[in-house]
Write an enzyme that holds these catalytic residues in place. Structure first.
Site, PDB file in Angstrom:
ATOM      1  N   HIS A 274      -7.709  -5.110  -0.918  1.00 42.84           N
ATOM      2  CA  HIS A 274      -6.462  -4.444  -0.532  1.00 42.84           C
ATOM      3  C   HIS A 274      -5.752  -5.319   0.495  1.00 42.84           C
ATOM      4  O   HIS A 274      -5.843  -5.092   1.701  1.00 42.84           O
ATOM      5  CB  HIS A 274      -6.790  -3.065   0.042  1.00 42.84           C
ATOM      6  CG  HIS A 274      -5.639  -2.114   0.047  1.00 42.84           C
ATOM      7  ND1 HIS A 274      -5.039  -1.647  -1.111  1.00 42.84           N
ATOM      8  CD2 HIS A 274      -4.971  -1.527   1.070  1.00 42.84           C
ATOM      9  CE1 HIS A 274      -4.073  -0.814  -0.791  1.00 42.84           C
ATOM     10  NE2 HIS A 274      -4.001  -0.731   0.522  1.00 42.84           N
TER      11      HIS A 274
ATOM     12  N   SER B 172       0.828  -1.200   0.000  1.00 41.20           N
ATOM     13  CA  SER B 172       0.000   0.000   0.000  1.00 41.20           C
ATOM     14  C   SER B 172       0.867   1.257   0.000  1.00 41.20           C
ATOM     15  O   SER B 172       1.659   1.464  -0.912  1.00 41.20           O
ATOM     16  CB  SER B 172      -0.962  -0.046   1.189  1.00 41.20           C
ATOM     17  OG  SER B 172      -1.934   0.974   1.101  1.00 41.20           O
TER      18      SER B 172
ATOM     19  N   ASP C 220      -9.550  -4.190  -5.376  1.00 43.26           N
ATOM     20  CA  ASP C 220      -8.850  -3.231  -4.521  1.00 43.26           C
ATOM     21  C   ASP C 220      -9.290  -1.807  -4.853  1.00 43.26           C
ATOM     22  O   ASP C 220      -9.333  -1.420  -6.031  1.00 43.26           O
ATOM     23  CB  ASP C 220      -7.337  -3.380  -4.738  1.00 43.26           C
ATOM     24  CG  ASP C 220      -6.507  -2.473  -3.854  1.00 43.26           C
ATOM     25  OD1 ASP C 220      -7.070  -1.844  -2.937  1.00 43.26           O
ATOM     26  OD2 ASP C 220      -5.288  -2.396  -4.093  1.00 43.26           O
TER      27      ASP C 220
END
Length: 256
Positions: free
Chosen positions: A229, A122, A201
């Site tokens: 995610h 991320s 995501d």
């Protein structure tokens, strides 16, 4: 301690720098990478960095990891006035400090186990991208040579690309027209990378943009998986990740 490394009884011959996501922590990232760690335990130690800024929990952290706080992020939350806020370069200086300290700590405790690559998730994947690019540009002499990287569900902001463009153009003395192709090439990272993208995501569009803008098509492999995610959950997806990453490591002679 604001940073963590692998356990003292390290056995693998090499190590990977692990950069967690926003609103996360090394303890949580260890859990998120548990399947990968188990598969690569004979090959790599995992060295975890703690981001510099305390924050609220990030996407997907609660309620599963409610007991694994506190949480940290790599960039401070914007006050809403970007004109008066720190530049990307200034924010990177804050990012570098815990990473550099973690590396020094690891090298002191384990001088014979070199850090050879990185895993970022991320926001941590964006940080990893910037580290790779800065190293390619001849900066960050303290950063071990990164031969390979895995970027999991990268979070992307165009501000990062603009920072890179500005830095490159300054190196070319503003002679943009005559050297357009040359400086554009300098925005592209040229080490083997594996990009994991969850089909559901929320950051998928940005993840695709990041790899398209800043990674060489010849060196970057993209693996889409059924998920959001997160690190992949399905056994066949996990196996594919492991196989592809091993092959990348063999390509650069990180693994035999």
């Amino acid at each position: 301690m604001r940073y963590q490394a692998s356990p003292a009884l390290a056995k693998a011959p090499r190590a990977l720098l692990c950069i967690h996501g926003a609103g996360c922590s090394p303890a949580i990232f260890r859990v998120q990478l548990s399947k990968l760690r188990a598969a690569l335990r004979e090959d790599f130690e995992f060295v975890y960095v703690t981001a510099p800024f305390p924050s609220s929990a990030g996407p997907g952290i609660l309620p599963v990891f409610a007991d694994l706080g506190p949480y940290y992020s790599w960039f401070e939350s914007s006050s809403g006035n970007n004109n008066n806020g720190p530049s990307v370069g200034e924010r990177l200086a804050a990012v570098h400090d815990p990473i550099r300290r973690t590396i020094v700590d690891w090298q002191t405790q384990h001088p014979h186990i070199p850090i050879v690559g990185a895993i970022g998730f991320s926001e941590g994947a964006l940080v990893t991208t910037l580290l790779l690019w800065q190293q390619q540009m001849g900066r960050l002499p303290w950063l071990p040579r990164m031969s390979v990287a895995m970027l999991i569900c990268p979070w992307y902001q165009d501000e990062a690309s603009q920072y890179m463009r500005n830095e490159v153009m300054e190196n070319h003395d503003d002679d943009h027209d005559s050297k357009d192709t040359e400086w554009q090439e300098e925005l592209v990272i040229r080490i083997p990378t594996l990009h994991l993208q969850g089909r559901d995501d929320f950051a998928l569009a940005g993840s695709k943009m990041l790899v398209a803008r800043h990674f060489s098509p010849r060196e970057a492999q993209v693996l889409e998986f059924a998920g959001q995610h997160q690190f992949p959950n399905r056994p066949r997806d996990v196996l594919e990740v492991i196989n592809r990453f091993r092959k990348l490591c063999v390509t650069v002679q990180t693994l035999e």
